[in-house]
Design a protein around this motif. Structure first.
Motif, short mmCIF file in Angstrom:
data_model
loop_
_atom_site.label_atom_id
_atom_site.label_comp_id
_atom_site.label_asym_id
_atom_site.label_seq_id
_atom_site.Cartn_x
_atom_site.Cartn_y
_atom_site.Cartn_z
N TRP A 176 3.50 -11.06 -1.63
CA TRP A 176 4.46 -9.96 -1.60
C TRP A 176 5.70 -10.26 -0.75
O TRP A 176 6.73 -9.63 -0.91
N LEU A 177 5.60 -11.24 0.15
CA LEU A 177 6.74 -11.56 1.01
C LEU A 177 7.91 -12.13 0.22
O LEU A 177 9.07 -11.99 0.63
N ALA A 178 7.62 -12.78 -0.91
CA ALA A 178 8.68 -13.38 -1.73
C ALA A 178 8.92 -12.60 -3.02
O ALA A 178 10.06 -12.56 -3.51
N LEU A 179 7.88 -11.99 -3.57
CA LEU A 179 8.00 -11.34 -4.88
C LEU A 179 8.99 -10.18 -4.87
O LEU A 179 9.94 -10.15 -5.66
N PHE A 180 8.77 -9.21 -4.01
CA PHE A 180 9.58 -7.99 -4.04
C PHE A 180 11.04 -8.22 -3.62
O PHE A 180 11.95 -7.72 -4.28
N PRO A 181 11.31 -8.96 -2.54
CA PRO A 181 12.72 -9.26 -2.22
C PRO A 181 13.40 -10.05 -3.34
O PRO A 181 14.58 -9.80 -3.65
N GLY A 182 12.67 -10.98 -3.95
CA GLY A 182 13.24 -11.74 -5.06
C GLY A 182 13.57 -10.87 -6.25
O GLY A 182 14.61 -11.04 -6.89
N LEU A 183 12.70 -9.90 -6.54
CA LEU A 183 12.97 -8.98 -7.66
C LEU A 183 14.17 -8.09 -7.38
O LEU A 183 14.97 -7.81 -8.29
N LEU A 184 14.32 -7.63 -6.15
CA LEU A 184 15.49 -6.82 -5.80
C LEU A 184 16.78 -7.62 -5.98
O LEU A 184 17.78 -7.10 -6.51
N LEU A 185 16.77 -8.87 -5.53
CA LEU A 185 17.94 -9.73 -5.71
C LEU A 185 18.21 -9.98 -7.18
O LEU A 185 19.37 -9.90 -7.63
N LEU A 186 17.18 -10.27 -7.95
CA LEU A 186 17.34 -10.52 -9.39
C LEU A 186 17.90 -9.30 -10.10
O LEU A 186 18.78 -9.42 -10.96
N LEU A 187 17.40 -8.12 -9.76
CA LEU A 187 17.90 -6.89 -10.38
C LEU A 187 19.36 -6.66 -10.07
O LEU A 187 20.15 -6.27 -10.96
N CYS A 239 0.85 -1.18 0.00
CA CYS A 239 0.00 0.00 0.00
C CYS A 239 0.89 1.24 0.00
O CYS A 239 2.11 1.14 -0.12
N ARG A 240 0.29 2.42 0.17
CA ARG A 240 1.07 3.65 0.14
C ARG A 240 2.03 3.75 1.31
O ARG A 240 3.16 4.23 1.16
N ASP A 241 1.61 3.31 2.49
CA ASP A 241 2.47 3.40 3.67
C ASP A 241 3.54 2.30 3.70
O ASP A 241 4.60 2.49 4.29
N HIS A 242 3.24 1.17 3.11
CA HIS A 242 4.17 0.04 3.06
C HIS A 242 4.18 -0.51 1.64
O HIS A 242 3.41 -1.40 1.30
N ILE A 243 5.05 0.03 0.79
CA ILE A 243 4.99 -0.28 -0.64
C ILE A 243 5.33 -1.74 -0.94
O ILE A 243 4.93 -2.27 -1.97
N PHE A 244 6.08 -2.41 -0.05
CA PHE A 244 6.36 -3.84 -0.20
C PHE A 244 5.53 -4.67 0.78
O PHE A 244 5.72 -5.88 0.88
N GLY A 245 4.62 -4.04 1.50
CA GLY A 245 3.82 -4.74 2.49
C GLY A 245 4.59 -4.97 3.78
O GLY A 245 5.69 -4.44 3.99
N THR A 246 4.00 -5.77 4.67
CA THR A 246 4.66 -6.15 5.93
C THR A 246 4.62 -7.66 6.09
O THR A 246 3.83 -8.35 5.45
N ASP A 247 5.48 -8.18 6.99
CA ASP A 247 5.57 -9.63 7.17
C ASP A 247 4.77 -10.09 8.39
O ASP A 247 3.95 -9.34 8.93
N PHE A 248 5.02 -11.32 8.84
CA PHE A 248 4.24 -11.90 9.94
C PHE A 248 4.52 -11.26 11.29
O PHE A 248 3.82 -11.53 12.27
N MET A 249 5.56 -10.41 11.35
CA MET A 249 5.84 -9.68 12.59
C MET A 249 5.60 -8.19 12.45
O MET A 249 5.99 -7.40 13.31
N GLY A 250 4.98 -7.81 11.34
CA GLY A 250 4.67 -6.41 11.12
C GLY A 250 5.86 -5.57 10.67
O GLY A 250 5.78 -4.34 10.70
N ARG A 251 6.94 -6.19 10.24
CA ARG A 251 8.12 -5.45 9.80
C ARG A 251 7.92 -4.97 8.36
O ARG A 251 7.41 -5.71 7.52
N ASP A 252 8.33 -3.74 8.10
CA ASP A 252 8.20 -3.17 6.77
C ASP A 252 9.12 -3.90 5.80
O ASP A 252 10.34 -3.91 5.97
#
Length: 279
Positions: free
Chosen positions: A245-256, A53-66
């Motif tokens: 989103w927990l896997a998609l965005f971190p994976g894309l950053l690593l791939l880039l 969302c706007r406040d958390h563009i990559f979402g948050t995880d199971f502990m609420g971490r950005d």
């Protein structure tokens, strides 16, 4: 002739721009991740599993971490470990490659045996064994990556030295009474630098990817330390419940990051390779 010269110039300019763009992105992630305050990716249970969302563009995880800030910090950690391990591995390859070609004899046989031995064992298995033996963590994964990525570059350096060794100026130096060590340092080493730099640059993506892979399997960095491998490993538990989103965005950053390192290495090859003008 003029058109060919312009084509060559534009090709080299494009290669330099790609290298510059890759350097800006990777250094930016490295510095930004290193300077991030831990509060930006701290635990907030009231915010767990928020979709992007706007406040958390990559979402948050199971502990609420950005996930955005945690991914940047994790990628920065992976890059630091990967670059450090690749640099150590490349120095080993440079020393072994020059020694193998210059001294020959039993030195060449021992080094080639070590190269064949390392390349004969499945890479990921060797990484896991060394990391586990070293106690895992930052030390274990760094040593594992550093000790397993030198064989390929050693062969490249050895091949380069064998070509240079037969040149007239090297043979003249031997006839003038110069020692093999003196010839290696003053006459061979400077000519191997371009191939070494290209090999070093191309080692970086492999080192970063293998660090993330070993950590993902649980034999690398600890779970409390932000890294891409840890983030992706945690994401596997929740991805089947729709938390994509927990896997998609971190994976894309690593791939880039891997693509940019590889592109920088390939374009550095065009700049340093004298034959690239014919391409």
């Amino acid at each position: 002739m003029l058109s060919e010269r312009r084509t060559l110039l534009s090709g080299r300019t494009r290669a330099a721009l790609i290298i510059g763009a890759a350097a800006v992105y990777l250094l930016g992630v490295l510095i930004w991740g290193g300077l991030l305050c831990p509060d930006t990716y701290a635990v907030h249970y009231e915010n767990k599993f928020i979709a992007p969302c706007r406040d958390h563009i990559f979402g948050t995880d199971f502990m609420g971490r950005d996930m955005f800030y945690r991914s940047v910090r994790g990628l920065s950690t992976s890059i630091i470990i990967g670059v450090l391990a690749a640099a150590v591995s490349s120095v080993i390859a440079l020393i072994f490659g020059i020694a193998s070609a210059v001294f020959g004899g039993w030195v060449d046989k021992v080094i080639n045996f070590c190269v064949d031995l390392c390349m004969g064992i499945p890479h990921i298995v060797l990484l896991l064994l060394i990391s586990f033996m070293m106690g895992k963590g930052v030390k274990g994964i760094t040593v594992a990556v550093a000790l397993t990525h030198w064989p390929g570059l050693t062969r490249i350096v050895r091949a380069e030295v064998l070509q240079i060794r037969s040149s007239q100026y090297v043979q003249t130096a031997y006839k003038m009474g110069k020692s093999r060590f003196n010839v290696a340092v003053k006459h061979i080493f400077p000519h191997v630098i371009p191939a070494y730099l290209i090999g070093l640059m191309l080692l970086f993506p492999h080192a970063i990817m293998h660090e993330a892979a070993v950590t993902f399997l649980g034999f690398g960095l600890p779970a409390e330390m932000p890294s891409i491998g840890v983030i992706l490993s945690e994401a596997m538990t929740y991805i089947v419940t729709g938390k994509w989103w927990l896997a998609l965005f971190p994976g894309l950053l690593l791939l880039l990051a891997l693509i940019l390192f590889d592109a920088a290495g390939e374009n550095l090859k065009k700049l340093l390779n004298p034959m690239s003008g014919n391409e």
